[in-house]
Design an enzyme around this catalytic site. Structure first.
Site, PDB file in Angstrom:
ATOM      1  CG  HIS A 252      -2.151  -0.810   0.954  1.00 31.97           C
ATOM      2  ND1 HIS A 252      -2.263  -2.117   1.343  1.00 31.97           N
ATOM      3  CD2 HIS A 252      -3.293  -0.511   0.299  1.00 31.97           C
ATOM      4  CE1 HIS A 252      -3.429  -2.581   0.947  1.00 31.97           C
ATOM      5  NE2 HIS A 252      -4.076  -1.633   0.317  1.00 31.97           N
TER       6      HIS A 252
ATOM      7  CG  ASP B  51      -1.867 -11.872 -20.724  1.00 35.48           C
ATOM      8  OD1 ASP B  51      -0.895 -12.419 -20.166  1.00 35.48           O
ATOM      9  OD2 ASP B  51      -2.820 -11.383 -20.089  1.00 35.48           O
TER      10      ASP B  51
ATOM     11  CD  GLU C  42      -5.992 -11.031 -22.397  1.00 36.70           C
ATOM     12  OE1 GLU C  42      -5.127 -10.257 -21.963  1.00 36.70           O
ATOM     13  OE2 GLU C  42      -6.976 -11.375 -21.734  1.00 36.70           O
TER      14      GLU C  42
ATOM     15  CB  CYS D  50      -6.558  -2.081 -23.384  1.00 36.35           C
ATOM     16  SG  CYS D  50      -6.806  -3.847 -23.250  1.00 36.35           S
TER      17      CYS D  50
HETATM   18  C1  PEP Z   1      -2.921  -7.392 -21.530  1.00 41.81           C
HETATM   19  O1  PEP Z   1      -2.730  -8.598 -21.369  1.00 41.81           O
HETATM   20  O2  PEP Z   1      -2.346  -6.704 -22.397  1.00 41.81           O
HETATM   21  C2  PEP Z   1      -3.869  -6.680 -20.654  1.00 41.81           C
HETATM   22  C3  PEP Z   1      -4.225  -5.436 -20.877  1.00 41.81           C
HETATM   23  O3  PEP Z   1      -4.332  -7.347 -19.569  1.00 41.81           O
HETATM   24  P1  PEP Z   1      -3.474  -7.533 -18.204  1.00 41.81           P
HETATM   25  O4  PEP Z   1      -2.206  -6.740 -18.346  1.00 41.81           O
HETATM   26  O5  PEP Z   1      -4.351  -7.068 -17.117  1.00 41.81           O
HETATM   27  O6  PEP Z   1      -3.234  -9.006 -18.234  1.00 41.81           O
HETATM   28 MG    MG Z   2      -4.042  -9.723 -20.103  1.00 42.74          MG
END
Ligand code: PEP
Ligand code: MG
Length: 544
Positions: free
Chosen positions: A188, A455, A431, A502
């Site tokens: 935290h 991923d 992903e 993302c």
């Molecule tokens: C990703 O895998 O790019 C993603 C946005 O999800 P996370 O990083 O939460 O696995």
């Molecule tokens: Mg991911």
């Protein structure tokens, strides 16, 4: 000059003098007592005082760092009342006829050790919390105010570690940065540093405090995680330049607020922000994002010690949707497993957790967990512009099952007379290579794709994203990854779906033009990167 390297938890640069943070360690002596009842009463009064102090800290934190970050002090208040913790203290007083300070210190050490030895990193981080509350009770028992000394000047605070309460009590106006010898990025304390926008480095090594003194000059580079103590002239001028460039860049980017995300030749794109909690909305608005492209809902689960209820989830999703006032909010369903573990899920230990029962696989094998989340999401849909996104998709049959569960939930809610929006978009994360390769089959089933490059990179290049030792093999610009993204974009558009990115790669401005040329419609990045990406978009010319 001595250089230490740890993990930067907030990117900024600070120059100044060091102040070594010293807490008044209550030296606890073991003394024999005759009147056990009087000792127990003394303990009770001290605990009440400690709880009152925590309430004050909680209120201060609430104002300065928001509700989610302040919650830790509510947890501290609860920990003070924890049955096991109190039973242990009382039993030491009673069975050994010893003073309360000693009983609290022994119990605090035992509980801290127990937390530290747990596998779960979240629980390990609780070790510091139990030490923190025990020291507070001991201070109250010994009428000592317990807080450390902080210089009056603006200084770089150097400490072995900082407890969350110590971090929040630091006077922000007097702290240039903080550097700790220990600490995990999951703690935290690290989270608070980010939220308070204080340049901070953690985990610089146990020798750190032996090598710094009050008044030493130092430069903290929160980007690289380096602290230069008594820097030589070259380092000092290099970092001074980096600091002014950094400030200039941040300042210039502010001018892009309110401006469109549009290329020189007129192509428009959405730039959204990634968040992990409703409390990040302030940063999203400050960064001027067009919407939220990824709300990692699993943090709601990770912050809890049990499954968050439908009501708790509904309140969090509603808050985000209302705060975004009609702008798009894409909430990703539970993506737990692999590196994100919550004990209460009781997930079996796996040889290869990244390839194991995670994310949508948990939802499809535990439909009750999935349906609770979907009910909360659809109920919240009435309060804004919601998109629901599913992680770790690999097949058409998974998506068929998901869509049918969604329909079931919608029908149940409608039958109960609950208002839900009929404009909620449904999308999937791309992903896994499998999802990208069959994106022609998946696209007609959804409204949008969002590429999770973190991923997608790990699975395409067969490189564990948690394994720092293979970093040289992780080529995020690998042609295979770019081809998979391009293929997904073509298939999305061919079937009337839109596509965003993302993963972290979305903020890599050396690829912004490549993504735009592929036809990517949206980039979703950390709130503080929105303006940087907007700047890159505005410099692209796709007509050439
Ligand atoms: C990703 O895998 O790019 C993603 C946005 O999800 P996370 O990083 O939460 O696995
Ligand atoms: Mg991911």
């Amino acid at each position: 000059m001595t250089t230490f390297k740890g993990k930067g938890v907030y990117g900024a640069i600070a120059l100044g003098r060091i102040s070594v943070f010293k807490r008044k360690e209550a030296s606890v002596k073991r003394t024999h007592i005759d009147d056990i009842e009087a000792e127990k009463l003394k303990l009770q009064i001290a605990k009440e005082k400690a709880s009152n102090e925590l309430l004050d800290i909680y209120n201060k934190a609430l104002k300065e760092v928001g509700e989610a970050n302040a919650q830790i002090f509510e947890i501290h208040m609860m920990m003070i009342e924890d049955e096991d913790y109190n039973e242990s203290i009382l039993s030491i007083i009673e069975t050994q006829s010893v003073n309360a300070e000693y009983a609290v210190a022994v119990t605090g050490d035992n509980f801290a050790e127990m937390f530290a030895s747990m596998d779960d990193t979240y629980m390990q981080a609780r070790s510091a919390d139990v030490k923190d509350i025990s020291n507070r009770i001991i201070s109250c028992l010994s009428q000592d105010d317990g807080e450390g000394d902080v210089s009056d000047e603006k200084v770089i605070i150097c400490a072995d570690d900082l407890a969350p309460s110590e971090t929040v009590l630091l006077d922000k106006d007097k702290v240039l940065a903080f550097v700790t010898a220990l600490g995990s990025s999951n703690s935290h304390t690290a989270i608070l540093a980010r939220t308070m926008n204080i340049p901070a480095i953690i985990g610089v090594g146990e020798d750190f405090l032996k090598n710094v003194r009050n008044g030493d000059m130092a430069v903290v580079d929160g980007y690289t995680g380096e602290i230069f103590v008594n820097p030589d002239r070259d380092t000092l001028s290099r970092l001074e330049l980096k600091k002014s460039e950094d400030e200039e860049k941040k300042h210039l980017l502010q001018e892009l607020k309110g401006k469109e995300n549009i290329t020189l030749d007129g192509t428009k794109i959405n730039i959204y922000a990634n968040i992990g909690s409703a409390d990040n909305i302030g940063a999203v608005l400050a960064g001027d994002a067009d919407g939220i492209g990824l709300f990692r809902s699993e943090f709601l689960y990770l912050e809890n010690t049990d499954y968050p209820t439908e009501e708790q989830q509904f309140a969090a999703y509603k808050k985000v949707l209302e705060s975004m006032a009609g702008k798009k909010v894409i909430i990703r369903t539970l993506d737990i497993g692999a590196d994100k573990q919550a004990d209460y899920f009781n997930l079996a230990k796996e040889e290869n957790p990244a390839l194991g029962c995670r994310a949508i696989r948990i939802c499809l094998t535990h439909p009750e967990i999935f349906k609770t989340q979907l009910r909360a999401l659809y109920r919240a849909s009435a309060y804004g512009n919601l998109g629901i996104m599913f992680p770790m998709i690999t097949s058409v049959s998974e998506l068929t099952q998901i869509l049918s569960i969604c329909e079931e939930v919608r029908n149940e809610l409608k039958a109960d007379g609950v208002a839900i929006s009929d404009k909620t978009e449904l999308g999937i994360m791309i992903e896994t290579p499998a999802a990208a390769i069959i994106s022609d089959k998946l696209a007609p089933m959804v409204d949008f794709f969002s590429v999770g490059t973190n991923d997608l990179t790990q699975y395409t290049l067969a490189c564990d994203r948690q394994n720092a030792s293979i970093e040289q093999f992780i080529d995020t610009h690998h042609e295979a990854i770019l081809r998979l993204i391009e293929m997904s974009a073509e298939n999305a558009h061919r079937h009337g779906a839109w596509i965003g990115i993302c993963g972290e790669l979305a903020a890599d401005t050396t690829l912004t033009e490549t993504f735009l040329r592929m036809g990517i419609d949206e980039l979703s990045v950390s709130p503080s990167f929105v303006l940087k990406v907007r700047d890159a978009v505005r410099h692209c010319d796709l007509s050439k």
